[in-house]
Enzyme design. Structure first.
Site, PDB file in Angstrom:
ATOM      1  N   ASP A 146     -29.704 -21.166  57.450  1.00 21.66           N
ATOM      2  CA  ASP A 146     -30.353 -21.306  56.039  1.00 21.66           C
ATOM      3  C   ASP A 146     -29.152 -21.605  54.751  1.00 21.66           C
ATOM      4  O   ASP A 146     -29.296 -22.643  53.962  1.00 21.66           O
ATOM      5  CB  ASP A 146     -31.343 -20.388  55.814  1.00 21.66           C
ATOM      6  N   HIS A 196     -25.078 -15.711  63.480  1.00 16.45           N
ATOM      7  CA  HIS A 196     -26.204 -16.464  64.494  1.00 16.45           C
ATOM      8  C   HIS A 196     -25.636 -18.287  64.056  1.00 16.45           C
ATOM      9  O   HIS A 196     -27.419 -19.138  64.289  1.00 16.45           O
ATOM     10  CB  HIS A 196     -27.456 -16.305  64.237  1.00 16.45           C
ATOM     11  N   CYS A 233     -16.286 -33.850  70.346  1.00 15.13           N
ATOM     12  CA  CYS A 233     -15.435 -32.603  69.334  1.00 15.13           C
ATOM     13  C   CYS A 233     -14.018 -34.010  69.113  1.00 15.13           C
ATOM     14  O   CYS A 233     -13.431 -34.391  70.763  1.00 15.13           O
ATOM     15  CB  CYS A 233     -14.768 -31.989  70.442  1.00 15.13           C
ATOM     16  N   CYS A 262     -10.991 -31.628  70.929  1.00 16.63           N
ATOM     17  CA  CYS A 262     -10.876 -31.690  72.233  1.00 16.63           C
ATOM     18  C   CYS A 262     -11.191 -32.453  73.501  1.00 16.63           C
ATOM     19  O   CYS A 262     -11.275 -32.108  74.531  1.00 16.63           O
ATOM     20  CB  CYS A 262     -11.023 -30.382  72.523  1.00 16.63           C
ATOM     21  N   SER A 294     -35.306  -6.878  60.898  1.00 19.43           N
ATOM     22  CA  SER A 294     -36.149  -5.865  61.961  1.00 19.43           C
ATOM     23  C   SER A 294     -35.235  -4.659  62.988  1.00 19.43           C
ATOM     24  O   SER A 294     -35.505  -3.906  63.102  1.00 19.43           O
ATOM     25  CB  SER A 294     -37.242  -6.350  62.854  1.00 19.43           C
ATOM     26  N   ALA A 301     -38.894  -4.409  54.373  1.00 18.35           N
ATOM     27  CA  ALA A 301     -40.459  -4.900  53.457  1.00 18.35           C
ATOM     28  C   ALA A 301     -40.911  -3.629  54.424  1.00 18.35           C
ATOM     29  O   ALA A 301     -42.565  -3.336  54.939  1.00 18.35           O
ATOM     30  CB  ALA A 301     -41.403  -5.853  54.278  1.00 18.35           C
ATOM     31  N   GLU A 302     -40.603  -2.977  55.818  1.00 21.88           N
ATOM     32  CA  GLU A 302     -41.514  -2.290  56.807  1.00 21.88           C
ATOM     33  C   GLU A 302     -39.853  -1.178  57.586  1.00 21.88           C
ATOM     34  O   GLU A 302     -39.013  -1.811  56.905  1.00 21.88           O
ATOM     35  CB  GLU A 302     -42.083  -2.741  57.778  1.00 21.88           C
TER      36      GLU A 302
HETATM   37  N1  APR Z   1     -38.231  -8.671  51.905  1.00 21.90           N
HETATM   38  C1  APR Z   1     -37.549  -7.858  52.446  1.00 21.90           C
HETATM   39  N2  APR Z   1     -38.456  -7.201  53.664  1.00 21.90           N
HETATM   40  C2  APR Z   1     -39.022  -8.145  53.902  1.00 21.90           C
HETATM   41  C3  APR Z   1     -38.777  -9.618  53.437  1.00 21.90           C
HETATM   42  C4  APR Z   1     -38.830  -9.384  52.007  1.00 21.90           C
HETATM   43  N3  APR Z   1     -39.212 -10.519  51.591  1.00 21.90           N
HETATM   44  N4  APR Z   1     -39.887 -10.237  54.288  1.00 21.90           N
HETATM   45  C5  APR Z   1     -40.096 -10.234  55.055  1.00 21.90           C
HETATM   46  N5  APR Z   1     -39.064  -8.869  55.686  1.00 21.90           N
HETATM   47  C6  APR Z   1     -38.725  -7.821  56.857  1.00 21.90           C
HETATM   48  C7  APR Z   1     -40.122  -8.033  57.647  1.00 21.90           C
HETATM   49  O1  APR Z   1     -40.672  -6.738  57.804  1.00 21.90           O
HETATM   50  C8  APR Z   1     -39.789  -7.230  59.036  1.00 21.90           C
HETATM   51  O2  APR Z   1     -38.988  -6.686  59.361  1.00 21.90           O
HETATM   52  O3  APR Z   1     -37.972  -8.520  57.793  1.00 21.90           O
HETATM   53  C9  APR Z   1     -37.796  -8.352  58.654  1.00 21.90           C
HETATM   54  C10 APR Z   1     -37.101  -9.581  59.370  1.00 21.90           C
HETATM   55  O4  APR Z   1     -36.733  -9.636  60.750  1.00 21.90           O
HETATM   56  P1  APR Z   1     -36.873 -10.725  61.857  1.00 21.90           P
HETATM   57  O5  APR Z   1     -38.264 -11.403  61.725  1.00 21.90           O
HETATM   58  O6  APR Z   1     -37.429 -10.106  63.192  1.00 21.90           O
HETATM   59  O7  APR Z   1     -35.499 -11.502  62.168  1.00 21.90           O
HETATM   60  P2  APR Z   1     -34.595 -10.878  61.455  1.00 21.90           P
HETATM   61  O8  APR Z   1     -34.073  -9.267  61.451  1.00 21.90           O
HETATM   62  O9  APR Z   1     -33.529 -12.122  61.033  1.00 21.90           O
HETATM   63  O10 APR Z   1     -33.986 -11.406  63.153  1.00 21.90           O
HETATM   64  C11 APR Z   1     -33.393 -11.515  63.823  1.00 21.90           C
HETATM   65  O11 APR Z   1     -34.359 -13.250  65.801  1.00 21.90           O
HETATM   66  O12 APR Z   1     -35.808 -14.460  66.755  1.00 21.90           O
HETATM   67  C12 APR Z   1     -34.126 -14.791  66.137  1.00 21.90           C
HETATM   68  O13 APR Z   1     -32.179 -15.969  65.429  1.00 21.90           O
HETATM   69  C13 APR Z   1     -33.525 -15.359  64.927  1.00 21.90           C
HETATM   70  O14 APR Z   1     -31.089 -14.967  63.238  1.00 21.90           O
HETATM   71  C14 APR Z   1     -32.896 -13.763  64.447  1.00 21.90           C
HETATM   72  C15 APR Z   1     -32.569 -13.033  64.900  1.00 21.90           C
END
Ligand code: APR
Length: 272
Positions: free
Chosen positions: A110, A125, A160, A163, A202, A237-238
């Site tokens: 983003d 990514h 491109c 190339c 996560s 958050a978890e």
């Molecule tokens: N503050 C802290 N933690 C948060 C918040 C917040 N405001 N909002 C969500 N979370 C936590 C969620 O609880 C979760 O554990 O952030 C984590 C987001 O995990 P994912 O949704 O799995 O995202 P991410 O780890 O970035 O995924 C990795 O997977 O789908 C693909 O390419 C995509 O880059 C992405 C990759």
């Protein structure tokens, strides 16, 4: 919570080379959904996740069709041009400005870290506002190609200018190799840091989730004793597999947009 915030601030102030790893959780407070959280995109729409695993092979098989689909369907993340960085992004940019944070390695496409002022960002990514050649990996800004006109004139895919290879979005799709420049630099940072913040992820997607494990393997000998060479602090958050496996030293559980500014505040008080 306050104690952990003070502890993290002290660890940052005492560190000599801190980096941060981030994921979708960093941007939920900017209005961009995450993927696997309770209201995540994949959590709510497993079919969309299944389709996302086919995107890269679709590109390899038929780049024109890949672009027609990309330009013809809305992004799962919403219109990123309307999203703004939140206080979590700004806090990390501030730590960089103070010379404490050296690099941001993000899974997010983003561009919000850059918009918040972070200078040293590795888009692990890819970046939704960039394009990349499949063959030579040259990157372009989205604005360097008039994709809509190419579409209208039936001249997709874009090629491109360096190339002649086919140009795709810079976004790294599932099953697509991580671009070697970003993969290499990220490994170097994981080998070099003495503190790694892991925020809003996560930590289940590889090879990104390997970076904290690589850092954890490093050790230093002091006075005949062996110590871990890196402090790993999660802000999420978890709990994650990093928490459960004891890869991280501690977790500060909560929102990045609330906790990271508090850490910056505590750093400011400590530095006086
Ligand atoms: N503050 C802290 N933690 C948060 C918040 C917040 N405001 N909002 C969500 N979370 C936590 C969620 O609880 C979760 O554990 O952030 C984590 C987001 O995990 P994912 O949704 O799995 O995202 P991410 O780890 O970035 O995924 C990795 O997977 O789908 C693909 O390419 C995509 O880059 C992405 C990759």
């Amino acid at each position: 919570m306050e104690e952990l915030i003070e502890r993290a601030a002290r660890d940052l102030v005492n560190s000599s080379y801190s980096i941060v790893l981030t994921g979708a959780g960093m941007s939920t407070e900017s209005g961009i959904p995450d993927f696997r959280g309770p209201s995540g995109i994949w959590t709510k729409n497993p079919e969309a996740e299944r389709r996302a695993y086919e995107t890269y092979h679709k590109f390899l098989a038929d780049p024109k069709e890949y672009w027609v689909e990309r330009l013809g369907s809305p992004s799962l993340l919403g219109d990123l041009t309307t999203m703004a960085p939140n206080p979590g992004h700004s806090a990390l940019a501030e730590l960089e400005k103070q010379g404490i944070l050296k690099t941001v390695i993000t899974q997010n496409i983003d561009n919000l870290h850059q918009r918040a002022g972070s200078k040293d960002v590795l888009d692990y990514h890819g970046n939704a506002f960039k394009l990349r050649c499949k063959d030579c990996s040259t990157r372009y800004g989205l604005e360097e190609y008039d994709l809509k006109r190419l579409w209208e004139e039936g001249k997709l895919p874009p090629f491109c200018r360096h190339c002649g290879g086919v140009v795709k979005s810079d976004i790294v799709h599932f099953r697509e190799p991580i671009p070697s420049d970003v993969a290499h630099q990220s490994l170097e940072e994981a080998w070099r840091c003495d503190l790694m913040l892991v925020c809003g992820t996560s930590a289940v997607v590889y090879p990104f989730a390997e970076l904290p494990r690589i850092a954890r393997q490093r050790s230093v000998d002091k006075a005949g004793q062996t110590y871990s060479a890196v402090m790993i602090i999660e802000v999420n958050a978890e709990p994650t597999p990093l928490t459960e496996a004891g890869i991280s030293d501690y977790l500060i559980q909560g929102k990045t947009g609330e906790i990271l500014p508090k850490i910056v505040g505590a750093v400011g008080r400590m530095k006086g």
